[in-house]
Write a protein that holds these residues in place. Structure first.
Motif: not given
Length: 480
Positions: A37-44, A415-424, A438-447
């Protein structure tokens, strides 16, 4: 012990201690959620920044300005033409290595008037290809061959600058929050530039009066002139310190009122039409802003800026340095992007570090769970050794259990992080000042999150597994 037996025994052992396993998995889940979640905010944040810079221009473009520009050399004194943006220098840039193309721009700052409203604008002569490439909200790009009344494209923010003086206050969009009741595409407008950008001798023939009268007569048949109806020419009071242009807006750029780009507050016109208009209305030797070294006009045009397109982003820095070594002022978006990316890397490290703290706590939880498991299953381990089970298989069994805890926690946490990202992203989509996710989760970050959580689980279970492997079989069997 086969791989299938190893996996089934590991899952079975975890399932026998459901509550402990669930609590340990919950720790990994929180750790994975925190770091992703923290890194997704930075990537966003990084993605929005890149989109903003891309809207301002390509990262392979270099903007060049010369010290001889549009404001120097016009008084008739000595002036060095080597660093003026002339047509000769344009050819020199075009011949440089890695340069794909060079486009000249000729610009004037001034005020556009519509009724009692007036607003700032930057009139820029550009290549027809740039006009054709603009994405328009409405209208169409002007075509070459309109030297009578200049036909222009207006920036998406141009209307926000219109206002009027009421008493001692200036009333505009930013003070009232309401756009002025102006249809920019219905009228022929006057655009006034300050006379200090022109030659001192242009006042006798470059005034608004001559432009309004002489140009109106030559354009009486083009359908744009006239003094009645929607196409009535706006006639503000003539100011001797100003020089007038007549223009008609044929299109308005796409984008909201808050979406800024390089041309949001500009008026783009075909370069050839602008040159013809300037020669026709001011005379070849008295064109506003054109310098006169030694008191004589040059035999070639001097431009405000050049836009140089480089073949690859990696070559921008080298080409820009070569231009600067020649004495020109050069800049590019790549400089801004590189600087911003360095700042964002620090943000990513800080946010990632915060998430890592939670992950380390989860790893300690896995180690504690597996260590407790070895103490509780001492007799079981002894029986396995007496029956001839290989010590490495025992180690693999405990490592597999720890890895499963990390894997399950990582998958559920993701899965929880994806849900939080969608809500944000859903709740911030319509907020002012926020464009894009505001929140972006690249595929490589998920893997990477799943792989990392699994490895961390196995690392945390290594020492408990080593202890289980080194237990004495006889001592383990006699343990109560």
């Amino acid at each position: 012990m086969s791989f299938y037996d190893l996996m089934s025994m590991s899952l079975g052992n975890l399932w026998r201690r459901k509550l402990r396993t669930i609590l340990t998995v919950l720790g990994v889940l929180i750790g994975t959620t925190s770091i992703v979640a923290m890194l997704s905010l930075a990537f966003g944040m990084k993605q929005r920044m890149m989109e903003q810079y891309e809207s301002m221009g390509s990262v392979t473009q270099i903007n060049v300005n010369g010290d001889g520009g549009m404001d120097s050399g016009s008084s008739g004194g000595q002036s060095d033409t080597s660093t003026m943006l002339t047509e000769s220098n344009m050819k020199m840039f075009q011949d440089m290595e890695h340069v794909k193309s060079v486009q000249a721009q000729l610009s004037f700052d001034g005020n556009m008037t519509s009724g009692r409203y007036s607003g700032y604008g930057n009139l820029i002569g550009v290549d027809q290809s740039m006009l054709d490439s603009q994405e328009l909200e409405k209208g169409e790009a002007p075509q070459a061959g309109n030297s009578g009344t200049l036909q222009v494209i207006a920036g998406n923010q141009i209307i926000t600058g219109f206002g009027y003086v009421q008493g001692e206050e200036y009333v505009d969009y930013y003070s009232t929050g309401e756009l002025p009741p102006i249809d920019l595409m219905k009228q022929i407008h006057q655009f006034q530039i300050y006379n200090d950008a022109a030659d001192a001798d242009t006042g006798d023939q470059g005034s608004g009066t001559e432009d309004s009268s002489g140009d109106a007569s030559t354009d009486s048949g083009d359908g744009d002139s006239g003094t009645s109806g929607d196409d009535a020419v706006v006639q503000p009071a003539v100011d001797d310190s100003m020089l007038d242009f007549r223009m008609k807006i044929t299109g308005i750029m796409a984008g909201g009122l808050e979406e800024y780009n390089n041309y949001s507050q500009s008026l783009l016109v075909n370069m050839d039409d602008l040159k013809s208009y300037l020669i026709k209305n001011f005379g070849k030797g008295k064109i506003p802003g054109q310098p006169k070294p030694n008191g004589k006009p040059l035999n070639e045009w001097v431009y405000t800026s050049f836009i140089i397109e480089v073949d690859q982003a990696d070559n921008v820095e080298d080409v820009m340095k070569s231009i600067q070594d020649m004495g020109f002022s050069a800049s590019s978006n790549k400089d801004l992007i590189d600087s911003a990316q360095k700042s964002l890397q620090i943000v990513e490290l800080v946010l990632g570090g915060i998430g890592m703290v939670a992950f380390l706590v989860a790893a300690i939880g896995i180690a504690n769970t597996m260590m407790m498991s070895t103490y509780e299953r001492t007799k079981e381990i002894g029986v396995m050794k007496v029956l001839g089970c290989d010590m490495r298989d025992i180690q693999k069994l405990f490592l597999s259990e720890a890895g499963f805890i990390g894997l399950i926690g990582g998958l559920v946490g993701l899965l929880v992080t994806f849900g939080i990202s969608i809500v944000l992203n859903h709740f911030t989509a319509n907020m002012d000042g926020i464009n894009g996710n505001i929140s972006v989760i690249p595929w490589w970050l998920a893997l990477a999150a799943v792989v990392f959580s699994t490895l961390m689980g196995m690392i945390a279970g290594y020492f408990p597994a080593r202890r289980a492997m080194k237990l004495s079989p006889l001592a383990a069997i006699h343990t109560d």
